[in-house]
Design a protein around this motif. Sequence first.
Motif, PDB file in Angstrom:
ATOM      1  N   GLN A 168      -7.477  -6.283  -1.452  1.00 21.39           N
ATOM      2  CA  GLN A 168      -6.268  -7.083  -1.215  1.00 21.39           C
ATOM      3  C   GLN A 168      -6.398  -7.774   0.127  1.00 21.39           C
ATOM      4  O   GLN A 168      -6.591  -7.109   1.162  1.00 21.39           O
ATOM      5  CB  GLN A 168      -5.037  -6.172  -1.188  1.00 21.39           C
TER       6      GLN A 168
ATOM      7  N   ALA B   2      -2.299  -5.598  -8.387  1.00 23.00           N
ATOM      8  CA  ALA B   2      -2.191  -5.469  -6.931  1.00 23.00           C
ATOM      9  C   ALA B   2      -1.665  -6.779  -6.362  1.00 23.00           C
ATOM     10  O   ALA B   2      -2.158  -7.874  -6.691  1.00 23.00           O
ATOM     11  CB  ALA B   2      -3.545  -5.126  -6.322  1.00 23.00           C
TER      12      ALA B   2
ATOM     13  N   VAL C  67       0.405  -1.770  -5.436  1.00 26.02           N
ATOM     14  CA  VAL C  67      -0.059  -1.794  -6.820  1.00 26.02           C
ATOM     15  C   VAL C  67       1.108  -1.414  -7.710  1.00 26.02           C
ATOM     16  O   VAL C  67       1.904  -0.540  -7.376  1.00 26.02           O
ATOM     17  CB  VAL C  67      -1.250  -0.841  -7.051  1.00 26.02           C
TER      18      VAL C  67
ATOM     19  N   LEU D  81      -0.457   0.309  -1.097  1.00 22.00           N
ATOM     20  CA  LEU D  81      -1.883   0.617  -1.077  1.00 22.00           C
ATOM     21  C   LEU D  81      -2.291   1.222   0.266  1.00 22.00           C
ATOM     22  O   LEU D  81      -3.266   1.949   0.348  1.00 22.00           O
ATOM     23  CB  LEU D  81      -2.703  -0.649  -1.339  1.00 22.00           C
TER      24      LEU D  81
END
Length: 128
Positions: A49, A72, A77, A88
């Motif tokens: 990410q 995500a 997520v 995350l």
Amino acid sequence: MSIRMSDSALTDLPPVKGRQWARLCAASDVPADEGHRVGSVPPVAVFRQGGEFFCIDDTCTHEEYSLAEGWAENGAVECTLHCARFSLRTGEVLAPPATKPVATHPVAVVGEDLYGALPANYLTQKGG
Ligand code: FES
């Protein structure tokens, strides 16, 4: 996906108390904004990410479902089964129906590979 414990890179990673470093996968195995499930016991999931990699337990704390199947976005997520959302970075629950956080694990990028500092009681495949 196997986890190799015999890589020489493991000796260069800093010790993390109560944890063991294990190769998770190649960085290229993790598409942006998607999860990649790693076959440790219990399984973990790796996400990419915003140029960062994150590793969390793969099993949703609401019911047993793979978070690697989720979406995500914005550092979180979303579980595809009932739409619970988890950070995350911290594992905290951001949206119900889950109420318990998911475990997070440090990630290191070594060359083309990702390593995770997994709890010592997680089973990983040795030798790879
Ligand atoms: S199993 Fe993930 S929200 Fe229900």
